[in-house]
Design a protein around this motif. Structure first.
Motif, PDB file in Angstrom:
ATOM      1  N   ASP A 180       0.797  -1.226   0.000  1.00  0.00           N
ATOM      2  CA  ASP A 180       0.000   0.000   0.000  1.00  0.00           C
ATOM      3  C   ASP A 180       0.836   1.285   0.000  1.00  0.00           C
TER       4      ASP A 180
ATOM      5  N   LYS B  59       1.464   4.058   8.718  1.00  0.00           N
ATOM      6  CA  LYS B  59       2.485   4.585   7.803  1.00  0.00           C
ATOM      7  C   LYS B  59       3.554   5.400   8.508  1.00  0.00           C
TER       8      LYS B  59
ATOM      9  N   GLN C 153       0.264   4.207  -3.113  1.00  0.00           N
ATOM     10  CA  GLN C 153      -0.615   5.304  -2.729  1.00  0.00           C
ATOM     11  C   GLN C 153      -0.386   6.494  -3.659  1.00  0.00           C
TER      12      GLN C 153
ATOM     13  N   GLN D  25      -4.577  -6.117   1.894  1.00  0.00           N
ATOM     14  CA  GLN D  25      -5.060  -6.204   0.516  1.00  0.00           C
ATOM     15  C   GLN D  25      -3.936  -6.542  -0.446  1.00  0.00           C
ATOM     16  N   ASP D  26      -2.701  -6.224  -0.029  1.00  0.00           N
ATOM     17  CA  ASP D  26      -1.540  -6.508  -0.867  1.00  0.00           C
ATOM     18  C   ASP D  26      -1.005  -7.933  -0.671  1.00  0.00           C
TER      19      ASP D  26
END
Length: 168
Positions: free
Chosen positions: A39, A84, A43, A146-147
């Motif tokens: 992610d 992050k 992004q 999700q990755d």
């Protein structure tokens, strides 16, 4: 004479530097997992701008350069979500990550009334896991992002944040 690193709230003008820093910092994570579609690496700039507008985003500045960042938000049940967290590779190992984490926790508790904090990191990310354990976080589960990367979910109560900050 050296400069001090200053932690402050991010502004919309910081979004591009945050995205570039994030891209640099998360290369090691991508390599660790053999996945360059994680992610933080996919992004968009518009998405970072949206986060700066909607969430509590902090940056570490060395002069005009953004050398660290972290995001904080709250979920519907009032849990502070931290994500992050990144520090420029040349400045790692000097406590800057812990300072950014503390800034996010303090703001989430003070400004958003968070009663607990939650974050996640990849299951192979030992350096991150050490930082979070030292800050009082404990594993509460795992998930797959999700990755496709397996994540360790960690949490702590706001009261623990106050204790850790006072003992630091």
């Amino acid at each position: 004479m050296g400069m001090s690193v200053i932690i402050s709230a991010a502004t919309a003008e910081d979004a591009e530097q945050i995205l570039k820093l994030q891209y640099l910092c998360f290369q090691g994570e991508a390599e660790l997992y053999g996945n360059y579609r994680i992610d933080p690496l996919v992004q968009t700039l518009d998405s970072v701008r949206d986060e700066v507008t909607a969430n509590l985003v902090f940056v570490a500045r060395l002069g005009d350069e953004v050398v660290g960042s972290v995001r904080g938000s709250t979920d519907p049940d009032g849990t502070g979500e931290i994500g992050k967290l990144c520090v420029h590779p040349r400045l790692r190992g000097h406590g800057l990550g812990a300072r950014l984490l503390n800034a996010a926790e303090s703001a989430l508790a003070d400004q958003r009334s968070a009663t607990r904090f939650r974050l996640h990191t990849g299951h192979r990310s030992e350096t991150n896991l050490r930082l979070y354990r030292r800050a009082g976080y404990a594993p509460v589960g795992s998930a797959t992002g999700q990755d496709g990367v397996r994540l360790i979910l960690l949490e702590k109560d706001v009261a623990e944040q106050a204790y850790v900050a006072a003992s630091a």
